[in-house]
Design a protein around this motif. Sequence first.
Motif, PDB file in Angstrom:
ATOM      1  N   TRP A 146      45.864  37.665  39.471  1.00  0.00           N
ATOM      2  CA  TRP A 146      45.685  37.233  40.858  1.00  0.00           C
ATOM      3  C   TRP A 146      44.327  37.644  41.404  1.00  0.00           C
ATOM      4  CZ3 TRP A 146      48.193  33.419  42.773  1.00  0.00           C
ATOM      5  CH2 TRP A 146      49.518  33.180  42.422  1.00  0.00           C
ATOM      6  N   LEU A 147      43.861  38.851  41.044  1.00  0.00           N
ATOM      7  CA  LEU A 147      42.525  39.257  41.475  1.00  0.00           C
ATOM      8  C   LEU A 147      41.470  38.369  40.820  1.00  0.00           C
ATOM      9  CD1 LEU A 147      42.661  43.169  41.538  1.00  0.00           C
ATOM     10  CD2 LEU A 147      42.581  41.580  43.483  1.00  0.00           C
ATOM     11  N   GLY A 148      41.690  37.997  39.559  1.00  0.00           N
ATOM     12  CA  GLY A 148      40.788  37.063  38.905  1.00  0.00           C
ATOM     13  C   GLY A 148      40.788  35.707  39.583  1.00  0.00           C
TER      14      GLY A 148
ATOM     15  N   SER B  16      38.144  35.389  34.428  1.00  0.00           N
ATOM     16  CA  SER B  16      38.471  36.175  33.241  1.00  0.00           C
ATOM     17  C   SER B  16      37.902  37.587  33.326  1.00  0.00           C
ATOM     18  CB  SER B  16      37.927  35.475  31.988  1.00  0.00           C
ATOM     19  OG  SER B  16      38.200  36.228  30.831  1.00  0.00           O
ATOM     20  N   VAL B  17      36.654  37.713  33.774  1.00  0.00           N
ATOM     21  CA  VAL B  17      36.020  39.035  33.850  1.00  0.00           C
ATOM     22  C   VAL B  17      36.758  39.940  34.829  1.00  0.00           C
ATOM     23  CG1 VAL B  17      33.945  40.264  34.589  1.00  0.00           C
ATOM     24  CG2 VAL B  17      33.743  38.220  33.159  1.00  0.00           C
ATOM     25  N   VAL B  18      37.053  39.423  36.020  1.00  0.00           N
ATOM     26  CA  VAL B  18      37.716  40.239  37.038  1.00  0.00           C
ATOM     27  C   VAL B  18      39.159  40.539  36.638  1.00  0.00           C
ATOM     28  CG1 VAL B  18      38.480  40.301  39.450  1.00  0.00           C
ATOM     29  CG2 VAL B  18      36.220  39.410  38.874  1.00  0.00           C
ATOM     30  N   ALA B  19      39.846  39.564  36.081  1.00  0.00           N
ATOM     31  CA  ALA B  19      41.236  39.786  35.665  1.00  0.00           C
ATOM     32  C   ALA B  19      41.315  40.826  34.558  1.00  0.00           C
ATOM     33  CB  ALA B  19      41.861  38.477  35.203  1.00  0.00           C
ATOM     34  N   THR B  20      40.391  40.766  33.616  1.00  0.00           N
ATOM     35  CA  THR B  20      40.387  41.738  32.522  1.00  0.00           C
ATOM     36  C   THR B  20      40.068  43.141  33.039  1.00  0.00           C
ATOM     37  OG1 THR B  20      39.692  40.027  30.954  1.00  0.00           O
ATOM     38  CG2 THR B  20      39.373  42.313  30.298  1.00  0.00           C
ATOM     39  N   SER B  21      39.112  43.231  33.976  1.00  0.00           N
ATOM     40  CA  SER B  21      38.708  44.537  34.501  1.00  0.00           C
ATOM     41  C   SER B  21      39.795  45.166  35.355  1.00  0.00           C
ATOM     42  CB  SER B  21      37.424  44.386  35.318  1.00  0.00           C
ATOM     43  OG  SER B  21      36.379  43.838  34.541  1.00  0.00           O
ATOM     44  N   SER B  22      40.544  44.329  36.076  1.00  0.00           N
ATOM     45  CA  SER B  22      41.556  44.839  37.014  1.00  0.00           C
ATOM     46  C   SER B  22      42.973  44.749  36.476  1.00  0.00           C
ATOM     47  CB  SER B  22      41.471  44.060  38.328  1.00  0.00           C
ATOM     48  OG  SER B  22      41.773  42.682  38.117  1.00  0.00           O
TER      49      SER B  22
ATOM     50  N   ARG C 136      48.893  37.531  32.086  1.00  0.00           N
ATOM     51  CA  ARG C 136      48.493  36.138  32.297  1.00  0.00           C
ATOM     52  C   ARG C 136      49.472  35.425  33.229  1.00  0.00           C
ATOM     53  NH1 ARG C 136      48.144  33.464  26.546  1.00  0.00           N
ATOM     54  NH2 ARG C 136      48.184  31.624  27.895  1.00  0.00           N
ATOM     55  N   PHE C 137      48.999  34.303  33.764  1.00  0.00           N
ATOM     56  CA  PHE C 137      49.883  33.449  34.553  1.00  0.00           C
ATOM     57  C   PHE C 137      50.884  32.759  33.636  1.00  0.00           C
ATOM     58  CE2 PHE C 137      46.272  33.176  37.739  1.00  0.00           C
ATOM     59  CZ  PHE C 137      46.949  33.881  38.733  1.00  0.00           C
ATOM     60  N   ASN C 138      52.068  32.509  34.164  1.00  0.00           N
ATOM     61  CA  ASN C 138      53.087  31.766  33.432  1.00  0.00           C
ATOM     62  C   ASN C 138      53.187  30.317  33.901  1.00  0.00           C
ATOM     63  OD1 ASN C 138      54.005  33.956  31.794  1.00  0.00           O
ATOM     64  ND2 ASN C 138      54.999  34.815  33.599  1.00  0.00           N
ATOM     65  N   TYR C 139      53.298  30.129  35.208  1.00  0.00           N
ATOM     66  CA  TYR C 139      53.448  28.787  35.773  1.00  0.00           C
ATOM     67  C   TYR C 139      52.753  28.661  37.128  1.00  0.00           C
ATOM     68  CZ  TYR C 139      56.864  31.249  38.624  1.00  0.00           C
ATOM     69  OH  TYR C 139      57.455  32.136  39.476  1.00  0.00           O
ATOM     70  N   GLU C 140      52.259  29.761  37.685  1.00  0.00           N
ATOM     71  CA  GLU C 140      51.757  29.784  39.052  1.00  0.00           C
ATOM     72  C   GLU C 140      50.625  28.778  39.322  1.00  0.00           C
ATOM     73  OE1 GLU C 140      52.235  32.320  37.141  1.00  0.00           O
ATOM     74  OE2 GLU C 140      53.403  33.890  38.125  1.00  0.00           O
TER      75      GLU C 140
ATOM     76  N   GLY D 288      41.449  35.139  42.763  1.00  0.00           N
ATOM     77  CA  GLY D 288      40.715  35.267  44.020  1.00  0.00           C
ATOM     78  C   GLY D 288      39.218  35.342  43.798  1.00  0.00           C
ATOM     79  N   ALA D 289      38.783  36.042  42.741  1.00  0.00           N
ATOM     80  CA  ALA D 289      37.360  36.128  42.437  1.00  0.00           C
ATOM     81  C   ALA D 289      36.794  34.764  42.064  1.00  0.00           C
ATOM     82  CB  ALA D 289      37.137  37.123  41.296  1.00  0.00           C
ATOM     83  N   ALA D 290      37.576  33.962  41.339  1.00  0.00           N
ATOM     84  CA  ALA D 290      37.140  32.605  40.998  1.00  0.00           C
ATOM     85  C   ALA D 290      36.948  31.776  42.255  1.00  0.00           C
ATOM     86  CB  ALA D 290      38.161  31.944  40.073  1.00  0.00           C
ATOM     87  N   LEU D 291      37.827  31.957  43.233  1.00  0.00           N
ATOM     88  CA  LEU D 291      37.689  31.248  44.513  1.00  0.00           C
ATOM     89  C   LEU D 291      36.370  31.600  45.180  1.00  0.00           C
ATOM     90  CD1 LEU D 291      38.845  29.616  46.958  1.00  0.00           C
ATOM     91  CD2 LEU D 291      39.833  31.764  47.736  1.00  0.00           C
ATOM     92  N   VAL D 292      36.062  32.892  45.257  1.00  0.00           N
ATOM     93  CA  VAL D 292      34.818  33.336  45.900  1.00  0.00           C
ATOM     94  C   VAL D 292      33.603  32.806  45.144  1.00  0.00           C
ATOM     95  CG1 VAL D 292      33.430  35.348  46.524  1.00  0.00           C
ATOM     96  CG2 VAL D 292      35.904  35.385  46.872  1.00  0.00           C
ATOM     97  N   ALA D 293      33.632  32.910  43.812  1.00  0.00           N
ATOM     98  CA  ALA D 293      32.516  32.415  43.007  1.00  0.00           C
ATOM     99  C   ALA D 293      32.334  30.916  43.184  1.00  0.00           C
ATOM    100  CB  ALA D 293      32.748  32.751  41.535  1.00  0.00           C
ATOM    101  N   GLY D 294      33.456  30.183  43.283  1.00  0.00           N
ATOM    102  CA  GLY D 294      33.377  28.742  43.500  1.00  0.00           C
ATOM    103  C   GLY D 294      32.789  28.398  44.853  1.00  0.00           C
ATOM    104  N   LEU D 295      33.171  29.141  45.880  1.00  0.00           N
ATOM    105  CA  LEU D 295      32.594  28.922  47.213  1.00  0.00           C
ATOM    106  C   LEU D 295      31.086  29.154  47.192  1.00  0.00           C
ATOM    107  CD1 LEU D 295      35.271  30.620  49.502  1.00  0.00           C
ATOM    108  CD2 LEU D 295      34.717  28.177  49.449  1.00  0.00           C
ATOM    109  N   ILE D 296      30.659  30.191  46.473  1.00  0.00           N
ATOM    110  CA  ILE D 296      29.231  30.513  46.435  1.00  0.00           C
ATOM    111  C   ILE D 296      28.432  29.430  45.718  1.00  0.00           C
ATOM    112  CG2 ILE D 296      27.532  32.123  45.490  1.00  0.00           C
ATOM    113  CD1 ILE D 296      29.579  34.353  45.963  1.00  0.00           C
ATOM    114  N   ILE D 297      28.896  29.028  44.536  1.00  0.00           N
ATOM    115  CA  ILE D 297      28.133  28.014  43.800  1.00  0.00           C
ATOM    116  C   ILE D 297      28.231  26.652  44.491  1.00  0.00           C
ATOM    117  CG2 ILE D 297      29.992  27.349  42.206  1.00  0.00           C
ATOM    118  CD1 ILE D 297      27.839  27.097  40.031  1.00  0.00           C
TER     119      ILE D 297
END
Length: 291
Positions: free
Chosen positions: A63-65, A53-59, A128-132, A67-76
Motif C-alpha cells: 500500500w505504501l508502494g 516496487s522500491v517503496v514497497a520493498t523498503s517498507s 504483494r497485492f492479491n486482488y486489490e 501511494g508512492a506510485a501515485l505521488v510519482a505519477g502526479l509529479i511526472i
Amino acid sequence: MEYFFMIFALLLATLRLATPLIFASMGGMMSERSGVINVALESFMLVGAFTGSVVATSSSSAWLGWGAALVAGLIIGALYALFVIELNADQIVTGMAFNLLVMGVIPFATKILFDSTGSTPPLPVDDRFNYEPLLLAFLLVAGLTFWLKKTRSGLWLLFAGENPEALMAAGVSVRKVRWAAVALSGAFAAWGGASLSLFLASAYSPMMSGGRGFMALAALIFGKWKPLPAFFACLLFAFADAIQIRLQGVQIGGVAVPVQFIQILPYIVTIVALAGFMGASRSPKALGREL
C-alpha cells in the motif's frame, strides 16, 4: 468440469492482465479528453512500476508502494504538463522524449540504489497485492463514468477538449483544467505500472510495461475516448494476452510454433482493432490544439 475450470482460469487471467491497461487507458482519457495528446503513458507506467516496487520493498508494504506510485505519477504528469501546456512543446515529440528519458533514467537509478541495472529486489509473496488493484480499477472506471456525466468539473474536462473557447467564456481556466487532467493522467497510469510490479509480479524488471502504455492508448481510441468502451477494449486486449500465454509451446503437425509468433498475438489484435475501427472514432475536437 475440466473445461469449466479452464474457462474460469482464462477469464481470471484476462481480468488480472487487464488491470494495468485499465489504469493507463483511464489516465490517457483524462489527458486527451482535456485536449492534450498523451503518448507518454509508457513512461508514466514505468515510473509507477519502479517507484511502487522500491517503496514497497523498503517498507514491506504494497500500500505504501501504491501511494508512492501515485505521488510519482502526479509529479511526472505535472512535468509533462509543464512542457506541453506552458512551454507549448510538440505533444507527440515530448511524449516520446519522456518515454526515452525514463527508459534511460531507471537503470541509472537501480544502479545507484541496488548496484544493478536490472530488477529491483523481490517483494515477499505475503506482502504483494492479491486482488486489490483489480477492484480499484473497476471502481475507477465507474467513478470516472459518473464524474464525467454528472459533475460540473467533469463537464469542464469535456469542454476543455471539445470547445475550450466556451469554457473560457464561462470564466473557467482551460489551462488549469488541463494541468489537473494531465497530472491525474500521470497518477492513474503510474498505478497501472504499480499493478505490474506489485500485483502481476513481485518486483520491477527492465521495460516491464512491454508496450502496455501504447496498448492502453489504442484501447482508448478503440473505445472512442469514453470510460466504459475503453474498459471493454482493455478486456479484449487482455484476453488476447491471456490466450497467447496459454498457446506458448503449442504444436502444429508435431512441430512447435516459435514462441515469438505466439507472443505477438496481443499486438496483432491491437493493430487489427485500430485498423478496423479507427475511422469510426472521432477524437475530441480540440485535441492537440494549443491555447
